[in-house]
Scaffold this motif. Structure first.
Motif, PDB file in Angstrom:
ATOM      1  N   LEU A  19       0.868  -1.048  -0.026  1.00 19.18           N
ATOM      2  CA  LEU A  19       0.034   0.016  -0.014  1.00 19.18           C
ATOM      3  C   LEU A  19       0.878   1.359  -0.030  1.00 19.18           C
ATOM      4  CD1 LEU A  19      -3.022  -1.147   2.454  1.00 19.18           C
ATOM      5  CD2 LEU A  19      -3.031  -0.660   0.003  1.00 19.18           C
ATOM      6  N   LEU A  20       1.999   1.274   0.602  1.00 19.08           N
ATOM      7  CA  LEU A  20       2.951   2.393   0.647  1.00 19.08           C
ATOM      8  C   LEU A  20       3.535   2.614  -0.642  1.00 19.08           C
ATOM      9  CD1 LEU A  20       4.691   1.884   4.039  1.00 19.08           C
ATOM     10  CD2 LEU A  20       3.292   3.953   3.295  1.00 19.08           C
ATOM     11  N   PHE A  21       3.546   1.559  -1.467  1.00 21.91           N
ATOM     12  CA  PHE A  21       4.156   1.811  -2.601  1.00 21.91           C
ATOM     13  C   PHE A  21       3.086   2.290  -3.559  1.00 21.91           C
ATOM     14  CE2 PHE A  21       7.377  -1.852  -1.598  1.00 21.91           C
ATOM     15  CZ  PHE A  21       8.567  -0.913  -1.953  1.00 21.91           C
ATOM     16  N   ASP A  22       1.860   1.634  -3.507  1.00 23.09           N
ATOM     17  CA  ASP A  22       0.978   1.899  -4.571  1.00 23.09           C
ATOM     18  C   ASP A  22       0.361   3.275  -4.351  1.00 23.09           C
ATOM     19  OD1 ASP A  22       1.279  -0.490  -5.525  1.00 23.09           O
ATOM     20  OD2 ASP A  22      -0.418  -1.555  -4.788  1.00 23.09           O
ATOM     21  N   LEU A  23       0.132   3.442  -2.956  1.00 23.65           N
ATOM     22  CA  LEU A  23      -0.576   4.890  -2.782  1.00 23.65           C
ATOM     23  C   LEU A  23       0.263   6.118  -2.608  1.00 23.65           C
ATOM     24  CD1 LEU A  23      -3.370   3.523  -0.302  1.00 23.65           C
ATOM     25  CD2 LEU A  23      -3.487   3.834  -2.848  1.00 23.65           C
ATOM     26  N   THR A  24       1.567   5.882  -2.472  1.00 27.15           N
ATOM     27  CA  THR A  24       2.549   7.117  -2.267  1.00 27.15           C
ATOM     28  C   THR A  24       3.420   7.285  -3.552  1.00 27.15           C
ATOM     29  OG1 THR A  24       3.946   5.810  -0.764  1.00 27.15           O
ATOM     30  CG2 THR A  24       2.132   7.013   0.321  1.00 27.15           C
ATOM     31  N   HIS A  25       4.402   8.094  -3.274  1.00 25.08           N
ATOM     32  CA  HIS A  25       5.391   8.052  -4.309  1.00 25.08           C
ATOM     33  C   HIS A  25       6.861   7.711  -3.422  1.00 25.08           C
ATOM     34  CE1 HIS A  25       2.950   9.739  -7.283  1.00 25.08           C
ATOM     35  NE2 HIS A  25       2.489  10.736  -6.594  1.00 25.08           N
ATOM     36  N   LEU A  26       6.600   6.819  -2.462  1.00 23.10           N
ATOM     37  CA  LEU A  26       7.906   6.587  -1.774  1.00 23.10           C
ATOM     38  C   LEU A  26       8.960   5.464  -2.588  1.00 23.10           C
ATOM     39  CD1 LEU A  26       6.292   6.004   1.914  1.00 23.10           C
ATOM     40  CD2 LEU A  26       7.575   8.094   1.024  1.00 23.10           C
ATOM     41  N   ILE A  34      11.151   3.029   6.897  1.00 22.21           N
ATOM     42  CA  ILE A  34       9.805   3.149   7.760  1.00 22.21           C
ATOM     43  C   ILE A  34       9.700   1.913   8.428  1.00 22.21           C
ATOM     44  CG2 ILE A  34       7.159   3.159   7.490  1.00 22.21           C
ATOM     45  CD1 ILE A  34       7.698   5.252   5.042  1.00 22.21           C
ATOM     46  N   PHE A  35       9.929   0.703   7.942  1.00 26.67           N
ATOM     47  CA  PHE A  35       9.663  -0.667   8.392  1.00 26.67           C
ATOM     48  C   PHE A  35      10.774  -0.715   9.625  1.00 26.67           C
ATOM     49  CE2 PHE A  35       7.131  -2.161   4.739  1.00 26.67           C
ATOM     50  CZ  PHE A  35       5.891  -2.218   5.509  1.00 26.67           C
ATOM     51  N   VAL A  36      11.796  -0.337   9.404  1.00 27.80           N
ATOM     52  CA  VAL A  36      12.930  -0.554  10.247  1.00 27.80           C
ATOM     53  C   VAL A  36      12.572   0.306  11.496  1.00 27.80           C
ATOM     54  CG1 VAL A  36      15.309  -0.065  10.904  1.00 27.80           C
ATOM     55  CG2 VAL A  36      14.586  -1.328   8.740  1.00 27.80           C
ATOM     56  N   VAL A  37      12.148   1.505  11.260  1.00 29.00           N
ATOM     57  CA  VAL A  37      11.842   2.396  12.298  1.00 29.00           C
ATOM     58  C   VAL A  37      10.747   1.908  13.198  1.00 29.00           C
ATOM     59  CG1 VAL A  37      11.286   4.923  12.964  1.00 29.00           C
ATOM     60  CG2 VAL A  37      13.012   4.493  11.336  1.00 29.00           C
ATOM     61  N   ALA A  38       9.672   1.393  12.264  1.00 29.06           N
ATOM     62  CA  ALA A  38       8.588   1.007  13.145  1.00 29.06           C
ATOM     63  C   ALA A  38       8.887  -0.249  13.982  1.00 29.06           C
ATOM     64  CB  ALA A  38       7.236   0.606  11.895  1.00 29.06           C
ATOM     65  N   GLY A  39       9.774  -1.236  13.511  1.00 27.89           N
ATOM     66  CA  GLY A  39      10.188  -2.100  14.325  1.00 27.89           C
ATOM     67  C   GLY A  39      10.828  -1.885  15.492  1.00 27.89           C
ATOM     68  N   ALA A  40      11.718  -0.668  15.618  1.00 22.87           N
ATOM     69  CA  ALA A  40      12.411  -0.217  16.252  1.00 22.87           C
ATOM     70  C   ALA A  40      11.235   0.339  17.617  1.00 22.87           C
ATOM     71  CB  ALA A  40      13.310   0.845  16.038  1.00 22.87           C
ATOM     72  N   VAL A  41      10.455   1.200  16.919  1.00 26.36           N
ATOM     73  CA  VAL A  41       9.409   1.580  17.794  1.00 26.36           C
ATOM     74  C   VAL A  41       8.619   0.753  18.626  1.00 26.36           C
ATOM     75  CG1 VAL A  41       7.286   3.225  17.957  1.00 26.36           C
ATOM     76  CG2 VAL A  41       9.282   3.965  16.683  1.00 26.36           C
ATOM     77  N   LEU A  42       7.996  -0.350  17.976  1.00 27.97           N
ATOM     78  CA  LEU A  42       7.550  -1.381  18.562  1.00 27.97           C
ATOM     79  C   LEU A  42       8.132  -1.994  19.697  1.00 27.97           C
ATOM     80  CD1 LEU A  42       5.465  -2.560  15.389  1.00 27.97           C
ATOM     81  CD2 LEU A  42       4.401  -1.255  17.374  1.00 27.97           C
ATOM     82  N   GLU A  43       9.590  -2.259  19.216  1.00 20.53           N
ATOM     83  CA  GLU A  43      10.240  -3.019  20.442  1.00 20.53           C
ATOM     84  C   GLU A  43      10.540  -1.898  21.657  1.00 20.53           C
ATOM     85  OE1 GLU A  43      12.415  -5.628  22.305  1.00 20.53           O
ATOM     86  OE2 GLU A  43      11.571  -5.953  20.303  1.00 20.53           O
ATOM     87  N   GLY A  44      10.763  -0.777  21.262  1.00 19.85           N
ATOM     88  CA  GLY A  44      10.981   0.091  22.429  1.00 19.85           C
ATOM     89  C   GLY A  44       9.778   0.618  23.370  1.00 19.85           C
ATOM     90  N   LEU A  45       8.545   0.259  22.689  1.00 19.04           N
ATOM     91  CA  LEU A  45       7.157   0.197  23.589  1.00 19.04           C
ATOM     92  C   LEU A  45       6.968  -1.359  24.098  1.00 19.04           C
ATOM     93  CD1 LEU A  45       5.034   1.914  20.980  1.00 19.04           C
ATOM     94  CD2 LEU A  45       5.769   2.980  22.970  1.00 19.04           C
ATOM     95  N   GLY A  46       7.757  -2.114  23.592  1.00 19.56           N
ATOM     96  CA  GLY A  46       7.667  -3.736  24.375  1.00 19.56           C
ATOM     97  C   GLY A  46       6.501  -4.380  23.805  1.00 19.56           C
ATOM     98  N   TRP A  47       6.155  -3.935  22.598  1.00 15.89           N
ATOM     99  CA  TRP A  47       5.069  -4.603  21.779  1.00 15.89           C
ATOM    100  C   TRP A  47       5.390  -5.718  20.783  1.00 15.89           C
ATOM    101  CZ3 TRP A  47       1.728   0.035  20.190  1.00 15.89           C
ATOM    102  CH2 TRP A  47       1.311   0.646  21.302  1.00 15.89           C
TER     103      TRP A  47
END
Length: 116
Positions: A19-26, A34-47
Motif C-alpha cells: 500500500l505504501l508503494f501503491d498509494l505514495t511516491h515513496l 519506515i519498516f525498520v523504524v516501526a520495528g524499533a518503535v514497537l520494540e521500544g514500546l515492548g510490543w
C-alpha cells in the motif's frame, strides 16, 4: 495455528508495504526505513516481543525485525554495561545478519554481472 498466525501477520506487514508503494511516491529505500523504524518503535514500546510470540516467523522474517533487534540489543546491553552498552548492544545482536549480508552481497557480485 502458528502457521496461520505467521501467514496473517507477515501478510499484513507485506500488505502495508504494498500500500505504501501503491498509494505514495515513496521509494523502496523509504519504505524499508519506515519498516525498520516501526520495528524499533514497537520494540521500544515492548510490543514486538509479544508479536513474535504470537506470529513466529511472520514477525521475525520481515525487515521490521531488524529494527526490533537493534533496539532490543541496545536495551539489553545498556542494562548490563550502562551507556557503553547502548552502542555495543546494537552490534552484538545484529552483527551476524549484517556480516552475512555483506558476505553474500560480495559473493553475488563475483557470480553475477551487474547491469546498470
Amino acid at each position: 495455528m502458528l502457521f496461520l498466525a505467521a501467514f496473517f501477520v507477515g501478510g499484513i506487514i507485506c500488505a502495508i508495504g504494498q500500500l505504501l508503494f501503491d498509494l505514495t511516491h515513496l521509494t523502496p529505500a523509504h519504505v524499508m526505513v519506515i519498516f525498520v523504524v516501526a520495528g524499533a518503535v514497537l520494540e521500544g514500546l515492548g510490543w514486538y516481543d509479544p508479536l513474535i510470540r504470537f506470529a513466529g516467523a511472520g514477525a521475525t522474517v520481515p525487515i521490521t525485525s531488524f529494527g526490533s533487534s537493534l533496539v532490543h540489543g541496545a536495551i539489553e546491553e545498556t542494562r548490563h554495561y550502562g551507556w557503553l552498552g547502548l552502542v555495543t548492544g546494537i552490534f552484538e545482536v545484529t552483527s551476524a545478519g549484517i556480516s552475512a549480508a555483506i558476505l553474500f552481497g560480495f559473493l553475488s557480485t563475483l557470480v553475477f554481472r551487474a547491469r546498470g
